[in-house]
Design a protein around this motif. Structure first.
Motif, PDB file in Angstrom:
ATOM      1  N   ILE A 167     -25.055 -26.422  25.734  1.00 43.38           N
ATOM      2  CA  ILE A 167     -25.774 -26.916  26.630  1.00 43.38           C
ATOM      3  C   ILE A 167     -26.026 -24.329  26.634  1.00 43.38           C
ATOM      4  O   ILE A 167     -25.315 -24.248  26.585  1.00 43.38           O
ATOM      5  CB  ILE A 167     -25.482 -26.527  27.898  1.00 43.38           C
ATOM      6  N   SER A 168     -27.617 -24.853  26.088  1.00 45.58           N
ATOM      7  CA  SER A 168     -28.318 -23.513  26.523  1.00 45.58           C
ATOM      8  C   SER A 168     -28.387 -23.163  27.576  1.00 45.58           C
ATOM      9  O   SER A 168     -29.735 -24.388  28.341  1.00 45.58           O
ATOM     10  CB  SER A 168     -29.110 -23.138  25.214  1.00 45.58           C
ATOM     11  N   ALA A 169     -28.704 -22.117  28.398  1.00 44.55           N
ATOM     12  CA  ALA A 169     -28.772 -22.107  30.014  1.00 44.55           C
ATOM     13  C   ALA A 169     -28.696 -20.679  29.730  1.00 44.55           C
ATOM     14  O   ALA A 169     -28.470 -19.394  29.199  1.00 44.55           O
ATOM     15  CB  ALA A 169     -27.848 -22.237  31.123  1.00 44.55           C
ATOM     16  N   LEU A 188     -33.024 -24.148  21.088  1.00 43.97           N
ATOM     17  CA  LEU A 188     -31.708 -24.657  21.112  1.00 43.97           C
ATOM     18  C   LEU A 188     -32.082 -26.422  21.606  1.00 43.97           C
ATOM     19  O   LEU A 188     -31.771 -27.474  21.954  1.00 43.97           O
ATOM     20  CB  LEU A 188     -30.442 -24.582  21.828  1.00 43.97           C
ATOM     21  N   ILE A 189     -32.913 -25.422  22.858  1.00 41.58           N
ATOM     22  CA  ILE A 189     -33.790 -26.904  23.635  1.00 41.58           C
ATOM     23  C   ILE A 189     -34.913 -27.336  23.298  1.00 41.58           C
ATOM     24  O   ILE A 189     -35.069 -28.920  23.308  1.00 41.58           O
ATOM     25  CB  ILE A 189     -33.818 -26.097  25.052  1.00 41.58           C
ATOM     26  N   PRO A 230     -30.048 -29.841  26.993  1.00 40.31           N
ATOM     27  CA  PRO A 230     -30.783 -30.357  27.591  1.00 40.31           C
ATOM     28  C   PRO A 230     -31.608 -29.391  28.302  1.00 40.31           C
ATOM     29  O   PRO A 230     -31.239 -27.995  28.032  1.00 40.31           O
ATOM     30  CB  PRO A 230     -29.795 -30.852  28.855  1.00 40.31           C
ATOM     31  N   PRO A 231     -32.378 -29.554  29.336  1.00 39.48           N
ATOM     32  CA  PRO A 231     -33.768 -28.902  29.429  1.00 39.48           C
ATOM     33  C   PRO A 231     -32.894 -27.397  30.187  1.00 39.48           C
ATOM     34  O   PRO A 231     -31.825 -28.879  31.233  1.00 39.48           O
ATOM     35  CB  PRO A 231     -34.890 -30.310  29.307  1.00 39.48           C
ATOM     36  N   ALA A 232     -33.449 -26.956  30.898  1.00 38.98           N
ATOM     37  CA  ALA A 232     -33.399 -26.000  31.929  1.00 38.98           C
ATOM     38  C   ALA A 232     -33.969 -26.768  33.731  1.00 38.98           C
ATOM     39  O   ALA A 232     -33.063 -26.819  34.166  1.00 38.98           O
ATOM     40  CB  ALA A 232     -34.188 -24.394  32.015  1.00 38.98           C
ATOM     41  N   TRP A 234     -36.385 -20.147  30.868  1.00 39.47           N
ATOM     42  CA  TRP A 234     -36.073 -21.103  29.682  1.00 39.47           C
ATOM     43  C   TRP A 234     -36.898 -23.066  30.011  1.00 39.47           C
ATOM     44  O   TRP A 234     -36.158 -23.064  29.509  1.00 39.47           O
ATOM     45  CB  TRP A 234     -34.390 -21.111  30.670  1.00 39.47           C
ATOM     46  N   LEU A 235     -37.579 -22.628  31.159  1.00 41.45           N
ATOM     47  CA  LEU A 235     -38.091 -23.658  31.672  1.00 41.45           C
ATOM     48  C   LEU A 235     -38.802 -23.983  30.589  1.00 41.45           C
ATOM     49  O   LEU A 235     -40.204 -24.804  31.033  1.00 41.45           O
ATOM     50  CB  LEU A 235     -38.473 -23.271  33.426  1.00 41.45           C
TER      51      LEU A 235
END
Length: 475
Positions: free
Chosen positions: A241-243, A287-288, A295-297, A449-450
């Motif tokens: 998870i990249s956040a 990474l997204i 997973p997407p943001a 991130w979005l």
């Protein structure tokens, strides 16, 4: 003389479990008016209480009453054990722990400080320390340390430095945390993957870390992102998870790519738009959107809580978080998990090292007794008591094996956190208005991130907005 009890205002609702003990808060602007009203009302109540009590904490039976404020209900148990020992050694001092959940802790402390009735000793962290120290709300303990000849070599040097200002000490290390990778052993076994001893990342091809995350990412047809026909829209299991999380995620990658956070401690300029930082942030966004291993943001809400929940449900094979989550996740998951060090970047492996400290309220009515408690909490004996409960790594280096031993009995190897603490580390940015500035950064980075803003656009805007906050506050 009639005694007066001032404990009523210190009562709090039953504590809920802290999931991200170190997460830095971002103020909710829509509730600002309500917060101001609440602060004003609480200030009036506190002032009335102080007036009724003669302006200081009540004493009974010749004892001095001290208040010790903290936010983590999990740690409260260990600190109560420590204080029980302290009280036996100091029969003239009674210590009351005041526990308040993190989200309300600082608002309550601000209210108490405004009323001149803050706890004698309270937990401090790096996001609020600059604010309080420049406001002269923290006692300079340097003269007392010198008088009692305290041995500061027992602490990690990086932690010791964090709570200094203009060459003076305003706190001593209480505990610390670093960031590492938690992984689901069952999902590794399912994909026939041997846990690697060493991982690397880079902003060009992703490195071995991306390759591992691809192996652990699977769509509903059983395909991986590096295979023809993989459908990113029907992913059933993600590798990582990249956040938009500073301490847990992007500060580490910025540092490992050679970036810096601010121009200087107590500075006025963020450096998130440095080329090295833009590269690191682009890697995390890729990474997204490019490698499809996260997973997407929109699914994670850029939330530490959402991240740990996805991991606990077996939807993600690896997450990156702090050592404070060992205790929480050990109670939440129904599968065996392990911990490995962060992947090493172009500048090596670098983790955020965040330390908490105890601070003495500068207006305490009992400075000598508060110093005795402060000194005890910073001692090897006290920190050994707390470390043996397995909640946090102690600030005293020699007590670290107790924390590790606790988790070894639970079949969890926490040594990667210690290895990182003894290697290259970096601290959070330090500015008196960090939380307000970071709120601006967080709002913009959420758009990055979005996929609504490019990384260069986002960093330019975030730095401009954050700098304006700092400079308008006269930092």
């Amino acid at each position: 003389m009639q005694s007066c009890t001032c404990n009523g205002l210190h009562r709090t609702a039953r504590a809920t479990q802290m999931r991200s003990r170190r997460s830095y808060p971002h103020p909710a602007q829509h509730s600002r008016t309500l917060q101001l009203f609440t602060l004003a009302l609480l200030s009036i109540l506190l002032l009335l209480a102080i007036s009724a009590c003669g302006g200081s904490q009540a004493q009974s039976g010749g004892k001095v009453n001290l208040t010790y404020a903290l936010w983590d209900s999990n740690e409260q148990v260990g600190y109560q054990k420590s204080i029980d020992v302290f009280e036996k050694q100091h029969p003239n001092i009674k210590v009351t722990i005041q526990q308040t959940d993190y989200d309300q802790y600082w608002q309550k402390l601000d209210t108490q400080i405004a009323a001149g009735a803050a706890p004698d000793i309270f937990w401090n962290d790096l996001t609020y320390f600059p604010h309080y120290v420049v406001q002269n709300q923290l006692m300079d303990v340097t003269p007392l340390m010198e008088k009692d000849k305290l041995d500061t070599s027992i602490y990690y040097p990086a932690l010791l430095k964090q709570y200094t200002y203009q060459g003076k000490y305003y706190g001593l290390p209480k505990d610390w945390d670093t960031i590492a990778i938690f992984y689901n052993k069952s999902l590794f076994q399912k994909q026939n993957i041997t846990v690697p001893k060493e991982l690397i990342w880079n902003p060009t091809d992703g490195g071995s870390f991306v390759k591992l995350a691809q192996q652990l990412t699977v769509d509903k047809s059983g395909l991986h992102p590096d295979q023809s026909g993989f459908n990113a829209g029907s992913t059933s299991q993600y590798g990582f998870i990249s956040a938009n999380l500073n301490q847990e995620i992007y500060w580490n990658y910025m540092a490992m790519n050679g970036g810096s956070f601010m121009d200087k401690p107590f500075g006025q300029h963020f450096l998130y738009n440095q080329p090295a930082n833009i590269q690191a942030l682009q890697y995390l966004v890729d990474l997204i959107s490019k490698w499809h291993v996260s997973p997407p943001a929109s699914e994670t809400n850029n939330s530490g809580d959402a991240m740990t929940q996805l991991f606990a449900r077996g939807k993600v094979a690896m997450i990156e978080t702090g050592s404070w989550n060992v205790s929480y996740l050990s109670k939440q998951v129904n599968f065996p998990f392990g911990i490995m060090e962060l992947p090493a970047g172009p500048k090596g492996r670098i983790s955020v090292l965040n330390g908490l400290a105890d601070s003495i309220y500068t207006k305490t009515a009992h400075p000598q007794e508060a110093w005795e408690l402060f000194k005890w909490l910073a001692s090897t004996q006290s920190q050994e008591i707390v470390a043996s409960n397995g909640i946090v790594w102690p600030g005293v280096k020699s007590a670290a094996p107790l924390f590790a031993a606790y988790w070894k009995k639970q079949n969890i190897d926490v040594s990667p956190f210690l290895n990182e603490a003894e290697g290259q580390t970096v601290s959070a940015p330090i500015t008196p208005v960090f939380n307000e500035a970071e709120s601006k950064i967080d709002d913009t980075f959420n758009q990055v991130w979005l996929g609504q803003l490019s990384v260069p656009q986002g960093t330019t805007k975030a730095v401009q907005d954050a700098d304006n906050v700092i400079q308008s506050n006269g930092s």
